[in-house]
Structures are given as C-alpha cells and as structure tokens.
Design a protein around this motif. Sequence first.
Motif, PDB file in Angstrom:
ATOM      1  N   THR A 526      -5.172  -6.965   4.837  1.00 12.83           N
ATOM      2  CA  THR A 526      -5.046  -5.514   5.022  1.00 12.83           C
ATOM      3  C   THR A 526      -6.564  -5.035   5.589  1.00 12.83           C
ATOM      4  O   THR A 526      -7.734  -5.477   4.875  1.00 12.83           O
ATOM      5  N   VAL A 531      -5.492   1.343   7.273  1.00 12.94           N
ATOM      6  CA  VAL A 531      -4.073   1.500   6.848  1.00 12.94           C
ATOM      7  C   VAL A 531      -3.570   2.657   6.292  1.00 12.94           C
ATOM      8  O   VAL A 531      -4.477   3.262   5.853  1.00 12.94           O
ATOM      9  N   GLU A 534      -0.354   4.842   1.970  1.00 15.90           N
ATOM     10  CA  GLU A 534       0.749   4.267   1.009  1.00 15.90           C
ATOM     11  C   GLU A 534       0.737   2.942   1.065  1.00 15.90           C
ATOM     12  O   GLU A 534       1.458   2.090   0.227  1.00 15.90           O
ATOM     13  N   GLN A 535      -0.002   2.002   1.972  1.00 12.55           N
ATOM     14  CA  GLN A 535      -0.223   0.660   1.760  1.00 12.55           C
ATOM     15  C   GLN A 535      -1.503   0.047   0.965  1.00 12.55           C
ATOM     16  O   GLN A 535      -1.479  -1.174   0.480  1.00 12.55           O
TER      17      GLN A 535
END
Length: 556
Positions: A526, A531, A534-535
């Motif tokens: 990630t 990002v 929400e991630q």
Amino acid sequence: MTSFTKFWGPGLGAALLALGALNGCQPRREAVDLLVTNATVYTVDSAFSKAQAFAVRGGKFVAVGTAADLQGRYQATQTVDAGGQFIYPGFYDAHCHFYRYALGLQAADLVGATSWAETVGRLVRHRQQQPAAAWLTGRGWDQNDWAGQRFPTKDTLDQLFPNVPVLIARVDGHAAVANQKALDLAGVTAATPISGGVIGRDARGRLTGLLVDNAVKLVAAKIPEPSPAEAARLLLQGQQNCLAVGLTSLADAGLDKEDIDQMAALQQAGKLHLRLYAMLNPTPENKAYYLPRGPYFSDALTISSFKVYADGALGSRGAALLAPYTDRPKETGFLLQNPAYYRNLAKELAATKFQMNTHAIGDSSNRLLLDIYGAALKGQPDRRWRIEHAQVVSPQDVAKFGQYHIVPSVQPTHATSDMYWAGERLGAPRLKTAYAYEVLRKQYGQVALGSDFPVEDINPLYGFHAAVARQDAKNFPAGGFQMENALSRPDALRGMTTWAAHAGFEERRKGQIKPGMLADFVLLKTDLLTVPNEQLHGAKVQQTWIGGKQVYSVKN
C-alpha cells in the motif's frame, strides 16, 4: 612480434590489448550485505524524497538512490527485489507500554466486550483455560460501550470467584474492578484512605470493587510477577505481535531498572530485536541509580527520561479539568500528586540531562505541567521535555508548547476511540479544542505519534489512519472527526518515524532511510501517501527488517 600479433595483425592486436588494459582499470564493486531494488522508497529525509533502491552494510544504510546506480556500485551478499512494493522507515511507537502489554498476554482479553455480562463470560472461559492460576486478571472493558455506561461492581465476581482474587482493568488502565478476595488480600476496606484516586463505595458505604487511578495500585501490587522464564516467553510473544505490524522501535512508558535489565538481556542474547526507548518510573530507587550515571544511548536501548503521571483518564473521569465535567457537574477529576511534587521533580531533573515526560490528559493538568516545565527549564531550547497525550489543552495554553519547546506526544486513535462519548464529558466548546494534533504540531513544529497500547491496538497503521482521516475502523464519521486537526500524510509518517525518534534524541540514528542510519524498514503493498482514506485501516505490513535483517514476513 608475438604470435598473437602475427596471427591477427598489428592493428587489431593493439586494439585488443588496449581494451584489456581498460577493463583492468574498471573499479571493483563495493561489497555490501544487502541490496534492495525495485521499490518506491519513502526515505522520510528532510526533503521527503523518494528512491528506488538502497544498500545496507553492518546494519546501516550506506547508499540510497536508483537501482541502476546502486547495482553498478555494489556487490551484495543478499539482493532483494521488492516487486514494486512501498518501503518506509521502521515504524516507531512513541508511547506504549510494551513490557506490561507482553506480560498481560496471559490475562483475559476484555477488549470490545459490549456488556458487563459479556465481560464476565469471557472471564469464566479464561478461568476454565487457566484453572490453576493464583489470580484471575483481565484488561480492556469499557463501560462507555455498554447500555447505561455505568461502572460495574464486584457482586457477580464475588459470586462466581469467591476463592480466587480477581482484578480486571478498564481499557485505559486507570480504573479496575476487584472482587472481595482481592480487596481482602490487599487490606482495602471502606475506611482505607486514598489520595489521587477513588475507592468505590455504595450509598451505604460498602465497597463496590471499583478502583480508580492510585487506588488500583493498592491491589495490583499484590499480584505476583511471572518467573523470569515466563516473562521472557511473554516478551518474545509480544515482540512477534509488534513485528507483524511493522514496529521496530518502541517508547515504553514507565519502567523500573529490573524491567529494563530483563529486556536488555534479551537484546544482548539476540532474541529481542525491537529497539527500546525506556521511560523510567520516578521512584527513589530509579533516581538513585540512573541520575548519577546520566542518560544512556545505544543502537538497541535508550534511557534518557522519566515518565510521570499528572492525572488519570477522561473515560474514568480522572482527568483533571479546569471546569467540572459536563456530565458530572460536581466533579473536576484530580491530580495524582500534589503540585509541589511535580515542581520539585522538574527542578531536580532540570539540573540533569534527563527528559521529563508527563502524562497529562485534562486541561488543568496540562496547564499546571506546562507552567512547571517553563519555570524549571528557564528558556533552555532543546531539552525535549514531553507532554504525553496532551489530550485536552485550553486555547490559552497551546502556545506554551512552542514557547517552552515542549514536545507534544500524542496518540491519534485516542481521538477516534473517545469521539463517541468525549462530548458528554467535556461539552461542545471544550471538545472543539481537544485532540488538537495539528494545532500542537504547529506550535512545536513536530508531533511524536504513538498508540498507548495496550490501551489501543498495537497496529501503527491504525494510528496513521486516525491521524489523517480522523475516522474509526469503519471509516466513521463520514468526512472525519474535527478534521481541522487532521495531520497531513507526510507529517503523520514523520510522526511515527523521524519525529518519534527526535522526541527521544535518536533522530541521528533512526527514523529515516539515508546513509548512516540504522537499517530498519518495512515493506507494504500500500502507498500510504496516495491511497484513499478508506484503504488505510486495512493496509498490511508484508515484511519488517531491523538492522538489515528480516525479522518478519507475512505468511502467504
């Protein structure tokens, strides 16, 4: 003329001989232990630059740059293709309780229990699993998550466990419930005096089992410590949990010499890889041993501060407020010691090179300690004394963090855990200036980020998410909680790496990926900087490295 020249002719022979001489002059590649390539490396250096690769030798970064450049310059014993993943400096929890967290792994887990009945049920099951344990302990209940939000009493514990002492701590550790057996062993009666705490009594003056702040210690002191072998097992179990979430350095808030010695022995034996910044309890014994010797710094262990408690917690109404609690108009919380104690300790520590790191939740305790710090330090600019939590700070006192050069050491998940009920305690005007991380950052220029685990989860990515999105695990509330005090993503990453290191005078050895720094880093799939919010909460650490050695890898 040699046979070589005869066969090929003088022109070609001379050219080949020149080429051989040129090849012989090519510089040899420098030996390193590790070369990592094919990554997006967030170095978190002063320019917040990115790179593709880095080289490690002797446990430290020796070069950072492009893959082509480093592959041309270095010959590595181990080469790692990061597969396009994202690499960050090892995560640093600037405020936690690792030693007690690890030893508490043998206690009942009460986190998330939605009622007193569920809490008791978990205790019963835990006792069935450990029927021979001398005490029944647990941690993590929170009455604010229950219907009615009332503190529990000991009645059910007395009925179910009449012959085994029980002590179960609230999620913040500042309140607990003990059964009668435990109270008897501790000699606690309805007449026991207490300062800086509460011994719960009902309308008829009988003990309820509730203990708050200093009262908890009366019973907790009677719980036997685990054997050295059992403690070592639990510490290494706790370490694995930390490594799995990318933690490489921890600031353990509140230790005694024997605790530090035990963990240092595990480090020296090559078993405990985590790097520790140990905050000392300000006991006479600790001061007598450490003050004459001065701060201690090594790659594995830093001892440069004393951890002090000014007040309790907001959730148990022990935080010291300037005005009464909105939901309890006759209560303002309390200090755990009298003001003279803090003034004398600050004066004592100001004459040394040790830091004073004080737990202060309420606006009254923050004001008192900031003023005491300012008077004791007398303008010294780089002592890095810290306020731990700095949770509710009056607008009139915020500027003192910059004026007195005080480090705000905060825990972003406290905001998203407390946001459901903090307004009931504080009222809307006070809530608006609580959990004000961006305001505090602007004053000092930095904030050190931690979790306060086991009060909160050990995962630092939960703190990153809470800092930038101001949302809980379910991404609530939409738009975030008091977003004016959200941190930027670069600053949140700094707060859990290089700024956390700065708060302990360690910024020259850790917290950045650049030559000369300790080679602690983590790999994620990630990109934390890009990002969607929400991630963030679901991001997973794939690998953790300390000193250029892999200490954790996700199981596929």
